[in-house]
Design a protein around this motif. Structure first.
Motif, PDB file in Angstrom:
ATOM      1  N   GLU B 105      -8.801  -3.746  -3.787  1.00  0.00           N
ATOM      2  CA  GLU B 105      -7.615  -4.549  -3.237  1.00  0.00           C
ATOM      3  C   GLU B 105      -7.026  -3.065  -3.918  1.00  0.00           C
ATOM      4  O   GLU B 105      -7.239  -2.483  -5.442  1.00  0.00           O
ATOM      5  CB  GLU B 105      -7.518  -5.711  -4.489  1.00  0.00           C
ATOM      6  CG  GLU B 105      -7.733  -7.001  -4.489  1.00  0.00           C
ATOM      7  CD  GLU B 105      -9.847  -6.965  -4.733  1.00  0.00           C
ATOM      8  OE1 GLU B 105      -9.398  -5.670  -5.291  1.00  0.00           O
ATOM      9  OE2 GLU B 105      -9.937  -8.027  -4.491  1.00  0.00           O
ATOM     10  N   ARG B 107      -4.896  -1.687  -6.150  1.00  0.00           N
ATOM     11  CA  ARG B 107      -3.379  -2.723  -7.694  1.00  0.00           C
ATOM     12  C   ARG B 107      -2.544  -1.148  -7.179  1.00  0.00           C
ATOM     13  O   ARG B 107      -2.487   0.214  -7.374  1.00  0.00           O
ATOM     14  CB  ARG B 107      -4.776  -2.414  -8.298  1.00  0.00           C
ATOM     15  CG  ARG B 107      -5.777  -2.767  -8.067  1.00  0.00           C
ATOM     16  CD  ARG B 107      -6.715  -2.348  -8.907  1.00  0.00           C
ATOM     17  NE  ARG B 107      -8.496  -2.749  -9.155  1.00  0.00           N
ATOM     18  CZ  ARG B 107      -9.290  -3.317  -9.463  1.00  0.00           C
ATOM     19  NH1 ARG B 107      -8.902  -2.526 -10.532  1.00  0.00           N
ATOM     20  NH2 ARG B 107     -10.721  -3.964  -9.193  1.00  0.00           N
ATOM     21  N   ARG B 108      -1.419  -1.792  -8.821  1.00  0.00           N
ATOM     22  CA  ARG B 108      -0.714  -0.999  -9.283  1.00  0.00           C
ATOM     23  C   ARG B 108      -0.732  -0.898 -10.796  1.00  0.00           C
ATOM     24  O   ARG B 108      -1.645  -1.989 -11.248  1.00  0.00           O
ATOM     25  CB  ARG B 108       0.879  -2.191  -8.728  1.00  0.00           C
ATOM     26  CG  ARG B 108       0.721  -2.202  -7.748  1.00  0.00           C
ATOM     27  CD  ARG B 108       2.591  -3.195  -7.962  1.00  0.00           C
ATOM     28  NE  ARG B 108       2.470  -3.978  -7.298  1.00  0.00           N
ATOM     29  CZ  ARG B 108       3.393  -4.709  -7.511  1.00  0.00           C
ATOM     30  NH1 ARG B 108       4.549  -4.623  -7.716  1.00  0.00           N
ATOM     31  NH2 ARG B 108       3.213  -6.329  -7.965  1.00  0.00           N
ATOM     32  N   PHE B 110      -1.994  -2.416 -14.790  1.00  0.00           N
ATOM     33  CA  PHE B 110      -2.434  -3.804 -15.546  1.00  0.00           C
ATOM     34  C   PHE B 110      -2.828  -4.187 -14.752  1.00  0.00           C
ATOM     35  O   PHE B 110      -3.121  -5.510 -14.824  1.00  0.00           O
ATOM     36  CB  PHE B 110      -1.324  -3.736 -15.842  1.00  0.00           C
ATOM     37  CG  PHE B 110       0.207  -3.113 -17.281  1.00  0.00           C
ATOM     38  CD1 PHE B 110      -0.983  -2.720 -18.039  1.00  0.00           C
ATOM     39  CD2 PHE B 110       1.205  -2.934 -16.947  1.00  0.00           C
ATOM     40  CE1 PHE B 110      -0.150  -2.323 -18.985  1.00  0.00           C
ATOM     41  CE2 PHE B 110       1.845  -1.987 -17.247  1.00  0.00           C
ATOM     42  CZ  PHE B 110       0.965  -1.623 -18.401  1.00  0.00           C
ATOM     43  N   GLY B 111      -3.944  -3.420 -13.384  1.00  0.00           N
ATOM     44  CA  GLY B 111      -4.849  -4.965 -12.355  1.00  0.00           C
ATOM     45  C   GLY B 111      -4.276  -5.213 -12.061  1.00  0.00           C
ATOM     46  O   GLY B 111      -3.976  -6.282 -11.631  1.00  0.00           O
ATOM     47  N   ARG B 112      -1.947  -5.267 -11.662  1.00  0.00           N
ATOM     48  CA  ARG B 112      -1.527  -6.286 -10.778  1.00  0.00           C
ATOM     49  C   ARG B 112      -1.712  -5.912  -8.977  1.00  0.00           C
ATOM     50  O   ARG B 112      -1.816  -4.311  -9.183  1.00  0.00           O
ATOM     51  CB  ARG B 112       0.099  -6.418 -10.699  1.00  0.00           C
ATOM     52  CG  ARG B 112       0.275  -6.610 -12.268  1.00  0.00           C
ATOM     53  CD  ARG B 112       1.239  -6.518 -12.382  1.00  0.00           C
ATOM     54  NE  ARG B 112       1.983  -4.982 -12.294  1.00  0.00           N
ATOM     55  CZ  ARG B 112       3.203  -3.768 -12.041  1.00  0.00           C
ATOM     56  NH1 ARG B 112       3.616  -5.121 -11.790  1.00  0.00           N
ATOM     57  NH2 ARG B 112       3.090  -3.513 -11.810  1.00  0.00           N
ATOM     58  N   LEU B 113      -1.765  -6.390  -8.626  1.00  0.00           N
ATOM     59  CA  LEU B 113      -2.358  -6.994  -6.872  1.00  0.00           C
ATOM     60  C   LEU B 113      -1.425  -6.171  -6.358  1.00  0.00           C
ATOM     61  O   LEU B 113      -0.133  -6.693  -6.431  1.00  0.00           O
ATOM     62  CB  LEU B 113      -2.571  -8.019  -6.480  1.00  0.00           C
ATOM     63  CG  LEU B 113      -3.736  -7.936  -6.779  1.00  0.00           C
ATOM     64  CD1 LEU B 113      -3.937  -9.695  -6.274  1.00  0.00           C
ATOM     65  CD2 LEU B 113      -4.965  -7.601  -6.624  1.00  0.00           C
ATOM     66  N   GLU B 115      -0.101  -6.400  -3.248  1.00  0.00           N
ATOM     67  CA  GLU B 115      -0.309  -7.798  -1.792  1.00  0.00           C
ATOM     68  C   GLU B 115       0.258  -7.152  -0.861  1.00  0.00           C
ATOM     69  O   GLU B 115      -0.280  -6.842   0.517  1.00  0.00           O
ATOM     70  CB  GLU B 115       0.455  -9.539  -2.309  1.00  0.00           C
ATOM     71  CG  GLU B 115      -0.267 -10.530  -1.756  1.00  0.00           C
ATOM     72  CD  GLU B 115      -1.517 -10.831  -2.203  1.00  0.00           C
ATOM     73  OE1 GLU B 115      -2.304 -10.090  -2.947  1.00  0.00           O
ATOM     74  OE2 GLU B 115      -2.961 -11.417  -1.836  1.00  0.00           O
ATOM     75  N   LEU B 118      -1.577  -4.694   0.867  1.00  0.00           N
ATOM     76  CA  LEU B 118      -2.862  -4.769   1.410  1.00  0.00           C
ATOM     77  C   LEU B 118      -3.001  -5.999   2.605  1.00  0.00           C
ATOM     78  O   LEU B 118      -3.542  -5.655   3.387  1.00  0.00           O
ATOM     79  CB  LEU B 118      -3.273  -6.372  -0.118  1.00  0.00           C
ATOM     80  CG  LEU B 118      -4.602  -7.369   0.494  1.00  0.00           C
ATOM     81  CD1 LEU B 118      -6.068  -6.482  -0.296  1.00  0.00           C
ATOM     82  CD2 LEU B 118      -4.621  -8.612  -0.538  1.00  0.00           C
TER      83      LEU B 118
END
Lengths: 332, 506
Positions: B105, B107-108, B110-113, B115, B118
């Protein structure tokens, strides 16, 4: 027609979303019913009491939601909560450490125990039901052993009871003294809701519950993620432990059994599928509120407590059956 | 020019099975290379070795001239190898874009997606494939064909130069198949090498450049698809070295019909199947995987619902709505999966033999008559030569052949005179196979009507008095048994693909 991602929900009004809607509608109906039935119900003090009563079950239900979305189950949330509370007592009262250490310690113990559950399940391939049943009993026993079966009081730690019963909001808005325990619940719900929908960890929660083998074949380290999810759930149980210990100003080692079932009930009423792959924190919050409103309302109407349990059981079955019906209709 | 892939001397053993014996395969850029063979020939296993799902016990894997190891699916992705499994490996509750980029995926911090990216990336892949699929749609809302496209998009998303497709058209109709082929041709022109596993002869001719045939886990040969007759490929697949004992076909001219099935239908799985079995006859059912043989058996037995069709037992129409009805009519079904559907493995021989007939062994208040149970179990142990220390032995401790005999005993005790055997010798060793065959022939000689479903052609030829062949839910022909019928003839009927025509009309 907008092109924002927010446009999607209309199209994918899936079973989970409908269940959430139904749960929310039930909550409103309950609120209306009880406020008509009893003038005391809508008093601010009573609403705050309902929220206060939701805080522990709500936090545990958030932990359970994470695990259930992966297709697993965690029966140890209740006794882990107690174990974390006892360990906070050991750190603060028995060892006389400062308050922040007790808070961090309790949460850390939760994470460690969650990690152990995760390793049992992901690495040793023990079914989640059995692994967490074992953990549930181990933690219950350890709580009793470590505390010598006696409650540990926090009288020597001024400020500990403020964690749950104090009111930061009340300091700003004196007319709505929302207890901190409730504040913690709502902040946690927002944070975990974000994690679930906007981060990699959340994505793998849904993916694992949807088709674990497919995730593994896609080259994802499924074991590591599963352990991380159980660890996070454990940490949340640690928070629940702090809330309940603070509210009682003591760690009660005999408490905890049965809480896991209430938490699972809230999750299920909120529309999270026990089969995994779908669910939401919002639904779980509504589920936990329904349970608390029901207990409170029936009590105000002077219905015997035994009957309250019977009603809760009926609601669980009705909620799941409604979901099954809809899913069957959607499938055909 | 070096090959994209070269597999040589690949060995793979599973407990009790030598799945790959010195298997080899090669793939060039910009070609579609079909991999063919009968069920269990090792095609899928070989491709799972190439894509890192199985680890080979020996042999060499070269990708673009470099010897490599493929320790896992992630490593295969890095090497540019994408595989589309026979059973689609998608997460139904996730969206299309989420499926395509699972594990990678955008990512940004801190593990933020991310979307938005994507969905944009997924849309870009679909644009390149020239198909229209909404990246935000949840996968379970898509047709199987669209899900197939999602799998392809997923494989392409990590710039696969090697694309393995394991029976990609198994669930597709003609129009969808055409769409898939258009995409394959486009990929081909971009230099992607495609490994195409399929049973469908006509497809192989339409889409592939070369054909490699495997048999019993070993390499048989590679031919050009364009100038090789289908007969040649079939004879490569079945081989000629398998000895088949001539079957003795009794004269059943005067024998009454035991079971007749007329116009059996269920969706695409069973399309208007009609046949009859006489008392004393063994009717074989041949066909490739997914031809609908098990589906027919389960529909007759009432295990699955049917949309239409009559079932006539000994001249009388019977209503079969559940297995209970079928058993009452004297039909017994011996599932291909004995361990799941045929036996209670943890119980002893005595309990298993009587499992479906317990009513006969109980008194008025439901207490079982153990003495009678024991006597019955012993009778069948002797009659069917079941090798067990005693009737109290747990069934899980017995060999596959003896377990199969217990299932047979169970149905005989229930007075079933129409027996449907689904893959009767699966997981049974060679010696015990012959014994099961003799037992089945003995039952037929006693006047039982027997239906045998088998994916092993030698087994069908060895047992059957007549051979019904199915393809895509349709009965494509009934051949006489005996030496007059060849494996090639059966295979031809098993690969007659009529579906295209009628789907176009429907």
């Amino acid at each position: 027609m907008t092109t924002l991602p927010a446009a999607a929900p209309a199209r994918k009004a899936t079973s989970g979303a409908q269940q959430k809607l139904l749960a929310f509608a039930s909550l409103i109906v309950l609120l209306i019913f009880f406020s008509v039935a009893s003038p005391n119900f809508l008093q601010t003090s009573n609403i705050l009491a309902i929220l206060q009563a939701t805080s522990v079950n709500g936090v545990l239900a958030i932990a359970a939601t994470l695990v259930i979305i992966t297709g697993g189950i965690d029966l140890s949330v209740g006794t882990l909560m107690t174990f974390c509370a006892v360990m906070a007592g050991v750190i603060l009262t028995n060892a006389g450490m400062p308050l922040p250490l007790g808070v961090i310690g309790a949460i850390a113990i939760g994470v460690i125990c969650g990690t152990i559950s995760g390793v049992l399940i992901a690495k040793m391939k023990i079914p989640p039901f059995i692994a967490t049943l074992g953990m549930m009993l181990i933690l219950k026993g350890l709580s009793l052993v470590i505390s010598g079966t006696k409650p540990i009081y926090f009288n020597d730690t001024p400020g500990f009871s403020e964690i749950s019963t104090g009111s930061l909001i009340g300091q700003v808005f004196p007319s709505v003294p929302v207890p901190n325990g409730v504040l913690i619940l709502f902040v946690l719900a927002l944070v975990i809701g974000y994690v679930l929908n906007r981060t990699v960890l959340g994505r793998y929660c849904f993916a694992l519950g949807s088709n674990e083998e497919a995730v593994r074949l896609s080259g994802v380290n499924t074991d590591a993620w599963k352990i991380a999810i159980y660890a996070l759930a454990g940490g949340i149980c640690g928070i629940a432990g702090l809330i309940i210990a603070s509210r009682l100003n003591s760690a009660q080692p005999a408490l905890g059994l049965g809480y896991e079932l209430d938490a699972i009930a809230a999750v299920v009423i909120g529309g999270t599928s026990l089969a995994g792959g779908r669910g939401s924190i919002l639904g779980t919050m509504i589920g936990a509120l329904i349970m608390a409103v029901l207990l409170n309302g029936l009590r105000i109407m002077s219905v015997a407590q035994e009957w309250q349990t019977v009603v809760t059981g009926g609601i669980i079955i009705a909620a799941v059956y409604a979901d099954m019906l809809r899913r069957r209709r959607a499938a055909s | 020019m070096t090959d994209l892939v070269r597999l040589t001397g690949i060995e793979k053993r599973f407990p009790g099975v030598h799945a790959l014996r010195q298997a080899q395969f090669d793939l060039r850029a910009g070609e579609v290379h079909a991999l063919m063979g009968e069920n269990g020939a090792g095609k899928s296993t070989l491709m799972k070795v190439l894509s890192g799902i199985y680890q080979p016990d020996g042999g060499r894997i070269e990708v673009s001239g470099q010897t490599v190891t493929v320790p896992g699916p992630r490593a295969a992705q890095t090497l540019g190898i994408g595989i589309i499994h026979q059973e689609l490996a998608l997460m139904n509750d996730l969206t299309v874009a989420q499926n395509i980029f699972i594990g990678r995926e955008p990512r940004r911090s801190f593990g933020r997606l991310d979307e938005a990216r994507l969905n944009a990336d997924a849309a870009a892949i679909f644009a390149q494939m020239k198909v229209t699929i909404d990246p935000r749609a949840e996968v379970h809302s898509l047709s199987v064909a669209k899900q197939q496209m999602v799998e392809i998009a997923k494989a392409l998303s990590f710039n696969s130069r090697i694309l393995i497709m394991d029976e990609p058209t198994a669930a597709l109709n003609e129009a969808e198949t055409n769409e898939l082929f258009a995409i394959i041709r486009r990929l081909k022109s971009e230099g992607v090498g495609v490994v195409y596993i399929s049973h469908k002869m006509d497809e192989i001719r339409r889409i592939s450049d070369r054909v490699t045939v495997m048999r019993d886990g070993a390499y048989v040969g590679t031919v050009q698809a364009a100038d090789t007759p289908i007969e040649t490929i079939i004879s490569m697949m079945v081989g000629r070295d398998l000895e088949t004992l001539p079957v003795e076909i009794p004269d059943l001219g005067a024998a009454p019909v035991a079971l007749e099935v007329r116009g059996l239908r269920r969706g695409r799985a069973i399309r208007d199947v009609s046949f009859a079995v006489k008392r004393g006859e063994i009717l074989g059912f041949a066909g490739l995987m997914g031809a609908g043989r098990t589906e027919v058996a389960r529909a007759i037995f009432g295990a699955d619902p049917r949309e239409g069709g009559d079932i006539i037992v000994h001249g009388r129409p019977v209503m079969v709505r559940s297995p209970r009805d079928a058993v009452a009519a004297g039909i017994g079904y011996l599932s291909e999966d004995r361990k799941h559907f045929g036996l209670a493995l943890g119980l002893d021989v005595r309990a298993n033999v009587a499992m479906t007939s317990l009513a006969r062994f109980r008194n008025a208040i439901g207490v079982l008559n153990e003495a009678a149970l024991e006597a019955t179990a012993r009778r069948y142990i002797a009659q069917l030569a079941i090798r067990t220390p005693s009737d109290r032995q747990e069934v899980r401790l017995l060999s596959g052949g003896n377990q199969q005999k217990i299932v047979i005993a169970k149905w005989l005790l229930r007075d079933c005179d129409i027996l449907i055997f689904d893959e009767p010798t699966r997981g049974i060793d060679v010696g015990a196979k012959a014994e099961i065959y003799r037992l089945m022939q003995g039952l037929a000689a006693e006047g039982k009507a027997i239906i045998v479903i088998s994916s092993e052609l030698p087994e069908v030829l060895r047992l059957s008095h007549r051979i019904a062949v199915m393809c895509e839910g349709r009965l494509t022909g009934i051949l006489p048994g005996g030496p007059g019928t060849s494996q090639e003839e059966i295979m031809r009927l098993a690969t007659v693909r009529q579906g295209a025509v009628e789907e176009a009309i429907a």
